[in-house]
Design a protein around this motif. Structure first.
Motif, PDB file in Angstrom:
ATOM      1  N   GLN A   1       0.824  -1.219   0.000  1.00 47.72           N
ATOM      2  CA  GLN A   1       0.000   0.000   0.000  1.00 47.72           C
ATOM      3  C   GLN A   1       0.855   1.266   0.000  1.00 47.72           C
ATOM      4  O   GLN A   1       0.649   2.162   0.793  1.00 47.72           O
ATOM      5  CB  GLN A   1      -0.937   0.005   1.204  1.00 47.72           C
ATOM      6  N   MET A   2       1.849   1.307  -0.879  1.00 48.13           N
ATOM      7  CA  MET A   2       2.764   2.446  -1.066  1.00 48.13           C
ATOM      8  C   MET A   2       3.993   2.358  -0.176  1.00 48.13           C
ATOM      9  O   MET A   2       4.993   3.041  -0.418  1.00 48.13           O
ATOM     10  CB  MET A   2       2.083   3.798  -0.824  1.00 48.13           C
ATOM     11  N   GLY A   3       3.957   1.559   0.865  1.00 49.48           N
ATOM     12  CA  GLY A   3       5.096   1.490   1.777  1.00 49.48           C
ATOM     13  C   GLY A   3       6.295   0.798   1.145  1.00 49.48           C
ATOM     14  O   GLY A   3       6.144  -0.151   0.377  1.00 49.48           O
ATOM     15  N   ASP A   4       7.486   1.293   1.460  1.00 48.49           N
ATOM     16  CA  ASP A   4       8.717   0.644   0.999  1.00 48.49           C
ATOM     17  C   ASP A   4       9.766   0.789   2.084  1.00 48.49           C
ATOM     18  O   ASP A   4      10.228   1.895   2.380  1.00 48.49           O
ATOM     19  CB  ASP A   4       9.214   1.265  -0.305  1.00 48.49           C
ATOM     20  N   ALA A   5      10.159  -0.344   2.673  1.00 50.70           N
ATOM     21  CA  ALA A   5      11.071  -0.346   3.816  1.00 50.70           C
ATOM     22  C   ALA A   5      12.472   0.146   3.468  1.00 50.70           C
ATOM     23  O   ALA A   5      13.262   0.438   4.375  1.00 50.70           O
ATOM     24  CB  ALA A   5      11.160  -1.756   4.401  1.00 50.70           C
ATOM     25  N   ILE A   6      12.800   0.255   2.177  1.00 48.29           N
ATOM     26  CA  ILE A   6      14.155   0.714   1.815  1.00 48.29           C
ATOM     27  C   ILE A   6      14.406   2.145   2.288  1.00 48.29           C
ATOM     28  O   ILE A   6      15.558   2.562   2.407  1.00 48.29           O
ATOM     29  CB  ILE A   6      14.404   0.641   0.295  1.00 48.29           C
ATOM     30  N   TYR A   7      13.329   2.888   2.554  1.00 51.90           N
ATOM     31  CA  TYR A   7      13.493   4.280   2.983  1.00 51.90           C
ATOM     32  C   TYR A   7      13.616   4.418   4.498  1.00 51.90           C
ATOM     33  O   TYR A   7      13.668   5.531   5.013  1.00 51.90           O
ATOM     34  CB  TYR A   7      12.342   5.132   2.463  1.00 51.90           C
ATOM     35  N   GLU A   8      13.663   3.304   5.208  1.00 50.97           N
ATOM     36  CA  GLU A   8      13.895   3.338   6.646  1.00 50.97           C
ATOM     37  C   GLU A   8      15.407   3.378   6.896  1.00 50.97           C
ATOM     38  O   GLU A   8      16.177   2.736   6.200  1.00 50.97           O
ATOM     39  CB  GLU A   8      13.298   2.091   7.324  1.00 50.97           C
ATOM     40  N   GLY A   9      15.816   4.115   7.890  1.00 50.64           N
ATOM     41  CA  GLY A   9      17.238   4.184   8.203  1.00 50.64           C
ATOM     42  C   GLY A   9      17.973   5.137   7.270  1.00 50.64           C
ATOM     43  O   GLY A   9      17.385   5.881   6.501  1.00 50.64           O
ATOM     44  N   HIS A  10      19.316   5.091   7.325  1.00 47.90           N
ATOM     45  CA  HIS A  10      20.108   6.012   6.517  1.00 47.90           C
ATOM     46  C   HIS A  10      20.090   5.570   5.046  1.00 47.90           C
ATOM     47  O   HIS A  10      19.948   4.379   4.736  1.00 47.90           O
ATOM     48  CB  HIS A  10      21.550   6.111   7.049  1.00 47.90           C
TER      49      HIS A  10
ATOM     50  N   ASN B   1      21.128  -0.138  -2.011  1.00 45.62           N
ATOM     51  CA  ASN B   1      19.794  -0.696  -2.249  1.00 45.62           C
ATOM     52  C   ASN B   1      19.057   0.292  -3.161  1.00 45.62           C
ATOM     53  O   ASN B   1      19.644   1.292  -3.591  1.00 45.62           O
ATOM     54  CB  ASN B   1      19.068  -0.907  -0.917  1.00 45.62           C
ATOM     55  N   PRO B   2      17.793   0.061  -3.500  1.00 46.38           N
ATOM     56  CA  PRO B   2      17.106   1.000  -4.396  1.00 46.38           C
ATOM     57  C   PRO B   2      17.153   2.458  -3.935  1.00 46.38           C
ATOM     58  O   PRO B   2      17.278   3.362  -4.764  1.00 46.38           O
ATOM     59  CB  PRO B   2      15.674   0.456  -4.413  1.00 46.38           C
ATOM     60  N   ALA B   3      17.061   2.714  -2.623  1.00 43.40           N
ATOM     61  CA  ALA B   3      17.121   4.095  -2.137  1.00 43.40           C
ATOM     62  C   ALA B   3      18.508   4.691  -2.358  1.00 43.40           C
ATOM     63  O   ALA B   3      18.654   5.838  -2.785  1.00 43.40           O
ATOM     64  CB  ALA B   3      16.747   4.146  -0.655  1.00 43.40           C
ATOM     65  N   GLY B   4      19.538   3.898  -2.067  1.00 45.21           N
ATOM     66  CA  GLY B   4      20.904   4.358  -2.276  1.00 45.21           C
ATOM     67  C   GLY B   4      21.220   4.576  -3.748  1.00 45.21           C
ATOM     68  O   GLY B   4      21.904   5.531  -4.122  1.00 45.21           O
ATOM     69  N   LYS B   5      20.715   3.680  -4.591  1.00 43.20           N
ATOM     70  CA  LYS B   5      20.937   3.831  -6.033  1.00 43.20           C
ATOM     71  C   LYS B   5      20.201   5.049  -6.584  1.00 43.20           C
ATOM     72  O   LYS B   5      20.670   5.702  -7.521  1.00 43.20           O
ATOM     73  CB  LYS B   5      20.489   2.556  -6.756  1.00 43.20           C
TER      74      LYS B   5
END
Length: 202
Positions: free
Chosen positions: A58-67, A72-76
């Motif tokens: 439902q839109m949530g993505d755990a990759i955006y938790e933490g630094h 990972n996808p957030a870092g890339k």
């Protein structure tokens, strides 16, 4: 003459603002989805990882938790934004306000995108076009911060509040209830307790 040069320099702000939104639309559509649908492509993390997670949660993505400094996808995503910023740095001496506005736009994009995947209700209220992109038509609604480029290009497809969204939400709710009802009792319990066998009447 001095005022004239300052006026020209100031034009860099609205030009960069509009350019940033158009760049966001084009890169999202043609790079992150166009090239990224190929699992062998570097940009595949967006469609195959980020979209799958958001669609399932439902839109949530755990990759955006933490630094964010992880590979990972957030870092890339941050790495891609850094490359984009570096590519425009040569313009800094001649168009400092243009480059500065573009850098701020990149940071704004990351902040808003991150928040939209940590707070679904906020995303529905503030970035409904991005909610529509993930939960509705994944091949439309390419803008993240604003939807004006989508409207201009004819790629704005509304989903939130439509009959299709209501049906999808009911389907997901029914599926979640089914999974809950079918939850397997831990195997440490006796088989007879996990799966009672009816006794035939004598």
């Amino acid at each position: 003459m001095l005022f004239r040069s300052q006026e020209v320099a100031m034009l860099g702000i609205p030009v960069a603002w509009a350019y940033g939104h158009m760049l966001e639309w084009g890169l999202h559509k043609y790079v992150l989805h166009g090239m990224g649908k190929n699992r062998e492509n570097f940009w595949s993390f967006h469609f195959h990882d980020h979209h799958r997670s958001a669609r399932s949660n439902q839109m949530g993505d755990a990759i955006y938790e933490g630094h964010p400094f992880k590979w990972n996808p957030a870092g890339k995503e941050l790495f891609g934004l850094a490359l984009l910023g570096a590519a425009h740095l040569p313009l800094l001496p001649v168009a400092p306000l243009f480059v500065g506005t573009l850098m701020v736009s990149g940071l704004s994009y990351y902040r808003l995108h991150k928040r939209s995947h940590k707070d679904m209700e906020w995303a529905r209220q503030k970035l409904p076009w991005h909610y529509d992109h993930h939960m509705g038509d994944q091949n439309a609604n390419w803008g993240v911060r604003r939807d004006w480029v989508d409207r201009m290009m004819g790629t704005r497809v509304e989903y939130m509040g439509t009959e299709k969204e209501l049906k999808d939400m009911a389907r997901r709710k029914a599926y979640a209830a089914k999974l809950e009802a079918e939850k397997v009792v831990p195997k440490s319990q006796p088989q007879a307790v996990r799966e009672p066998v009816p006794v035939a009447a004598k």
